[in-house]
Design a protein around this motif. Sequence first.
Motif, PDB file in Angstrom:
ATOM      1  N   THR A 188       3.900  -6.860 -17.061  1.00 10.90           N
ATOM      2  CA  THR A 188       5.193  -6.666 -16.395  1.00 10.90           C
ATOM      3  C   THR A 188       6.337  -6.885 -17.383  1.00 10.90           C
ATOM      4  O   THR A 188       7.293  -6.099 -17.419  1.00 10.90           O
ATOM      5  CB  THR A 188       5.322  -7.607 -15.186  1.00 10.90           C
ATOM      6  OG1 THR A 188       4.278  -7.305 -14.256  1.00 10.90           O
ATOM      7  CG2 THR A 188       6.669  -7.462 -14.509  1.00 10.90           C
TER       8      THR A 188
ATOM      9  N   ALA B 243       0.174  -3.938 -12.424  1.00 15.14           N
ATOM     10  CA  ALA B 243       1.349  -4.798 -12.626  1.00 15.14           C
ATOM     11  C   ALA B 243       2.594  -4.164 -12.010  1.00 15.14           C
ATOM     12  O   ALA B 243       3.372  -4.842 -11.326  1.00 15.14           O
ATOM     13  CB  ALA B 243       1.557  -5.046 -14.123  1.00 15.14           C
ATOM     14  N   PHE B 244       2.778  -2.878 -12.221  1.00 14.04           N
ATOM     15  CA  PHE B 244       3.960  -2.193 -11.702  1.00 14.04           C
ATOM     16  C   PHE B 244       3.932  -2.139 -10.174  1.00 14.04           C
ATOM     17  O   PHE B 244       4.966  -2.323  -9.523  1.00 14.04           O
ATOM     18  CB  PHE B 244       4.044  -0.779 -12.284  1.00 14.04           C
ATOM     19  CG  PHE B 244       5.312  -0.063 -11.934  1.00 14.04           C
ATOM     20  CD1 PHE B 244       6.513  -0.417 -12.519  1.00 14.04           C
ATOM     21  CD2 PHE B 244       5.308   0.971 -11.015  1.00 14.04           C
ATOM     22  CE1 PHE B 244       7.694   0.245 -12.199  1.00 14.04           C
ATOM     23  CE2 PHE B 244       6.473   1.638 -10.693  1.00 14.04           C
ATOM     24  CZ  PHE B 244       7.675   1.278 -11.289  1.00 14.04           C
TER      25      PHE B 244
ATOM     26  N   GLN C  80       5.020  -5.433  -8.900  1.00 16.62           N
ATOM     27  CA  GLN C  80       6.447  -5.614  -9.141  1.00 16.62           C
ATOM     28  C   GLN C  80       7.268  -4.845  -8.107  1.00 16.62           C
ATOM     29  O   GLN C  80       8.227  -5.373  -7.545  1.00 16.62           O
ATOM     30  CB  GLN C  80       6.789  -5.139 -10.553  1.00 16.62           C
ATOM     31  CG  GLN C  80       8.236  -5.337 -10.927  1.00 16.62           C
ATOM     32  CD  GLN C  80       8.536  -4.821 -12.319  1.00 16.62           C
ATOM     33  OE1 GLN C  80       7.903  -3.886 -12.806  1.00 16.62           O
ATOM     34  NE2 GLN C  80       9.511  -5.428 -12.964  1.00 16.62           N
TER      35      GLN C  80
ATOM     36  N   HIS D  75      13.027   0.988 -14.048  1.00 17.77           N
ATOM     37  CA  HIS D  75      11.769   1.070 -13.300  1.00 17.77           C
ATOM     38  C   HIS D  75      11.367   2.521 -13.063  1.00 17.77           C
ATOM     39  O   HIS D  75      10.180   2.852 -13.029  1.00 17.77           O
ATOM     40  CB  HIS D  75      11.876   0.344 -11.956  1.00 17.77           C
ATOM     41  CG  HIS D  75      12.158  -1.112 -12.091  1.00 17.77           C
ATOM     42  ND1 HIS D  75      11.302  -1.989 -12.725  1.00 17.77           N
ATOM     43  CD2 HIS D  75      13.199  -1.856 -11.662  1.00 17.77           C
ATOM     44  CE1 HIS D  75      11.808  -3.202 -12.689  1.00 17.77           C
ATOM     45  NE2 HIS D  75      12.969  -3.152 -12.055  1.00 17.77           N
TER      46      HIS D  75
END
Length: 189
Positions: free
Chosen positions: A20, A61-62, A65, A97
């Motif tokens: 991240t 991870a994304f 998030q 992002h």
Amino acid sequence: MTPEHPRSLKAKDSVLCATTELLTEGGLPAATVDAISARSRVSKATIYKHWPCRTAIAAEAFGKQMAAAIPLPDRGNAVDDLTEQVRLVSAFSAGPHGTVFAQLLAACVADPAGSPYFREYFLDARRAAVAELWQRALDRGEVDPEITADTATDVLFGPLIFRLMTGHQALTQEQADALSSAALRGLLS
């Protein structure tokens, strides 16, 4: 299914946290397995024990998030809930992002090992969130029961992805509102 060893869970958390950070700092190009290993202090062998490739790690991870960054609105009606969700996703995608999302999407086209992780940890979670909003609207009798949550999700959020990938329109609140209005009220008079 046997539970994972606490040390293994700690290593996975360290890898996801490091990934991240790297995605935030430099996008997918910065999140190499070497960089993830160095940042997390988890060996590459351990990383490959849990994930087949860096795209898989980055997708997980994304996805976590984004789930934390975009809460589900509950404004009491379908139009306000869905409009707010489109606004939130648009705002999230308008910044760095969005670049990471586009990089991940492109990587998954060429990386068959990473694609299932992208679907599981990113797409499935996002689609489930919108399905929850859609179900609330169905329960209140506010939407057409013949339209599935999947179709509604594609109609509402597909244009955001298209705009992100092509760059032909900005991802502003005004544009998000225009898209959600057209989707929710229809294109025909």
